[in-house]
Design an enzyme around this catalytic site. Structure first.
Site, PDB file in Angstrom:
ATOM      1  N   GLU A 120      -1.943   5.860  -8.608  1.00 22.94           N
ATOM      2  CA  GLU A 120      -2.853   6.859  -8.015  1.00 22.94           C
ATOM      3  C   GLU A 120      -2.786   8.160  -8.792  1.00 22.94           C
ATOM      4  O   GLU A 120      -1.709   8.628  -9.164  1.00 22.94           O
ATOM      5  CB  GLU A 120      -2.511   7.114  -6.537  1.00 22.94           C
ATOM      6  CG  GLU A 120      -3.409   8.194  -5.925  1.00 22.94           C
ATOM      7  CD  GLU A 120      -3.414   8.242  -4.399  1.00 22.94           C
ATOM      8  OE1 GLU A 120      -2.944   7.268  -3.773  1.00 22.94           O
ATOM      9  OE2 GLU A 120      -3.898   9.250  -3.855  1.00 22.94           O
TER      10      GLU A 120
ATOM     11  N   ASP B 197       2.630   5.045  -5.492  1.00 21.92           N
ATOM     12  CA  ASP B 197       1.870   6.281  -5.260  1.00 21.92           C
ATOM     13  C   ASP B 197       2.664   7.482  -5.756  1.00 21.92           C
ATOM     14  O   ASP B 197       3.469   8.066  -5.046  1.00 21.92           O
ATOM     15  CB  ASP B 197       1.552   6.418  -3.764  1.00 21.92           C
ATOM     16  CG  ASP B 197       0.722   7.664  -3.480  1.00 21.92           C
ATOM     17  OD1 ASP B 197       0.491   8.460  -4.423  1.00 21.92           O
ATOM     18  OD2 ASP B 197       0.311   7.842  -2.324  1.00 21.92           O
TER      19      ASP B 197
ATOM     20  N   ASP C  21       0.853  -1.194   0.000  1.00 16.76           N
ATOM     21  CA  ASP C  21       0.000   0.000   0.000  1.00 16.76           C
ATOM     22  C   ASP C  21       0.892   1.249   0.000  1.00 16.76           C
ATOM     23  O   ASP C  21       1.851   1.331   0.781  1.00 16.76           O
ATOM     24  CB  ASP C  21      -0.866  -0.054   1.268  1.00 16.76           C
ATOM     25  CG  ASP C  21      -1.951   1.000   1.285  1.00 16.76           C
ATOM     26  OD1 ASP C  21      -2.436   1.376   0.208  1.00 16.76           O
ATOM     27  OD2 ASP C  21      -2.326   1.434   2.395  1.00 16.76           O
TER      28      ASP C  21
ATOM     29  N   ASN D 118     -10.102   0.634   0.490  1.00 12.25           N
ATOM     30  CA  ASN D 118      -9.009   0.508   1.462  1.00 12.25           C
ATOM     31  C   ASN D 118      -9.419   0.958   2.863  1.00 12.25           C
ATOM     32  O   ASN D 118      -9.951   2.053   3.039  1.00 12.25           O
ATOM     33  CB  ASN D 118      -7.835   1.397   1.030  1.00 12.25           C
ATOM     34  CG  ASN D 118      -7.050   0.805  -0.108  1.00 12.25           C
ATOM     35  OD1 ASN D 118      -7.498  -0.116  -0.766  1.00 12.25           O
ATOM     36  ND2 ASN D 118      -5.868   1.336  -0.336  1.00 12.25           N
TER      37      ASN D 118
ATOM     38  N   GLY E 269      -8.704   5.865   1.814  1.00  9.67           N
ATOM     39  CA  GLY E 269      -9.251   6.716   2.880  1.00  9.67           C
ATOM     40  C   GLY E 269     -10.716   6.444   3.165  1.00  9.67           C
ATOM     41  O   GLY E 269     -11.507   7.358   3.367  1.00  9.67           O
TER      42      GLY E 269
ATOM     43  N   GLY F  85      -7.190   8.661   7.476  1.00 10.78           N
ATOM     44  CA  GLY F  85      -7.214   8.995   8.897  1.00 10.78           C
ATOM     45  C   GLY F  85      -8.613   9.033   9.487  1.00 10.78           C
ATOM     46  O   GLY F  85      -9.600   8.676   8.835  1.00 10.78           O
TER      47      GLY F  85
END
Ligand code: G3H
Ligand code: 13P
Ligand code: ZN
Length: 385
Positions: A150, A120, A98, A271, A229, A195
């Site tokens: 991404e 990423d 990830d 995710n 997220g 988060g």
């Protein structure tokens, strides 16, 4: 079964209109629990180790400063454990890197035994992101390993409204990105955020996956769209952490209804990390609340000290360094340490089980083609995928 690449798991999700949760792990016990709960629901499983998680599982307690050597060690440790669990499991299992930070991190994960990687490059200008991602695709596909890229930056909740300078993924650029890089999956920005502080009542901009998916169909591009997220941040867990002495504030996730609507708009991989962190943190606090004698325990008392010092934290990596070997290798998982790993496993099963059901991957294991890395490499080389 042997580990398989991401591609066949996502092909089945795209073809059958459900989404596959992808769950982050930072320890052998968590990996075991993720696989167990997917088995229970007869679902395929995607386990993710983030770049920094690999550093942690390689022994870097201060994982944010982990070196490439730490990541290499961590990738090997977790891949060995996941391979072992997967081999005796009846469901297809993928181990995915990830947020791979650079080419070297991706290569380290592949060398360690990961069967899928994310590169990423979302913070780079478009052409540089393409160039980096294409290099990883070339390296990974030659080994049968899948690649997620991404495009767009996961931003704050104020971005609901479209603006010329939006950091949301531009659907036209997404099509160009798929074409130029050959990625198997693409993480998009459409209103989610990493988060536990995503803002209250977040509304996702579902037009974005809808537009990309539609254009992919027209252009004959195969591949999957990924929602990062995406933790739901269950309020009952946040409340329980705080009732047990924690201080987790302003915590809000993406509602399950928003996520389910996004699945209908073409999201195939979702995710989740924060929900697991929260559930494990609550269980650790609950363990010491119920057994105050453990606060002085020789092996695990140090975990309590860290929980007490860091009431605002909910990343288990902050609390668990006293049992590092058990996290990294699964060794020493007995006596009072087993109470800790049991708390971790139960936390994982609670939130991951809920989401397997919500995302619709229950019972889908038989839909996934069990493709070896060698066969996948052959298909990429032959241009069959
Ligand atoms: O998307 C990011 C994940 O939550 C990983 O977090 O880099 O702290 O391991 P980490
Ligand atoms: P959360 O922080 O919402 O769990 O997101 C996890 C993620 O995107 C991992 O790549
Ligand atoms: Zn992410």
């Amino acid at each position: 079964m042997p580990l398989i690449p991401l591609r066949p798991v996502l092909d089945a999700a795209v073809a059958n209109g459900y989404a596959q949760g992808a769950f982050n792990v930072n320890a052998v016990a968590q990996a075991e629990a993720v696989i167990q709960i997917h088995e229970l629901f007869r679902s395929p499983a995607i386990l993710q180790g983030a770049d920094l998680a690999n550093a942690f599982m390689g022994g870097a307690v201060d994982f944010a400063k982990g070196t490439l050597e730490d990541k290499k060690r961590g990738a090997k440790n977790i891949a060995a454990a996941v391979r072992r669990f997967a081999e005796s499991s009846p469901i297809p299992v993928v181990l995915h890197l990830d947020h791979g930070k650079d080419f070297e991190s991706c290569a380290a994960a592949i060398e360690g035994g990961y069967t899928s990687v994310m590169i990423d490059g979302s913070s780079l200008p478009f052409e540089e992101n393409v160039e980096l991602t294409r290099a990883v695709v070339q390296y990974a596909h030659a080994r049968g390993v899948s690649v997620e890229g991404e495009l767009g930056v996961l931003a704050g909740v104020e971005d609901h409204v479209f603006a010329a300078g939006s950091t949301y993924t531009n659907p036209l650029s997404a099509i160009e990105f798929f074409r130029k890089t050959g990625v198997d999956a693409l993480a998009i920005s459409y209103g989610t955020m990493h988060g536990a502080n995503k803002g209250k009542d977040v509304k996702l901009r579902r037009e974005i996956p809808t537009a990309i998916r539609e254009c992919m169909n027209h252009a004959g591009i195969r591949g999957a769209l990924v929602s990062h997220g995406s933790s739901t941040v269950p309020q009952y867990i946040v409340n329980e952490i705080n009732a047990l002495g924690g201080q987790v504030t302003n915590a809000h996730g993406i509602s399950r209804d928003e996520l389910k609507a996004a699945i209908g708009c073409g999201i195939s991989k979702i995710n989740v990390d924060t929900d697991i962190r929260l559930a494990v943190t609550r269980n650790l606090r609950e363990l010491f609340e119920g057994r105050p004698d453990l606060k002085q325990d020789e092996r695990i008392g140090g975990i309590w000290t860290l929980l007490d010092q860091r009431r605002d934290a909910f990343d288990p990596r902050v609390f668990l360094p006293p049992v590092m070997d058990t996290l990294m290798y699964g060794t020493g998982d007995d006596g009072t340490v087993a109470l800790v790993t049991d708390a971790m496993r139960r936390g994982v099963r609670e939130v991951v089980g809920t989401l397997i059901v919500e995302f619709g991957s229950v019972g889908r294991a038989p839909l996934v083609e069990q493709v070896s890395l060698e066969e996948m490499a052959r298909r990429y080389a032959a241009g069959e995928v």
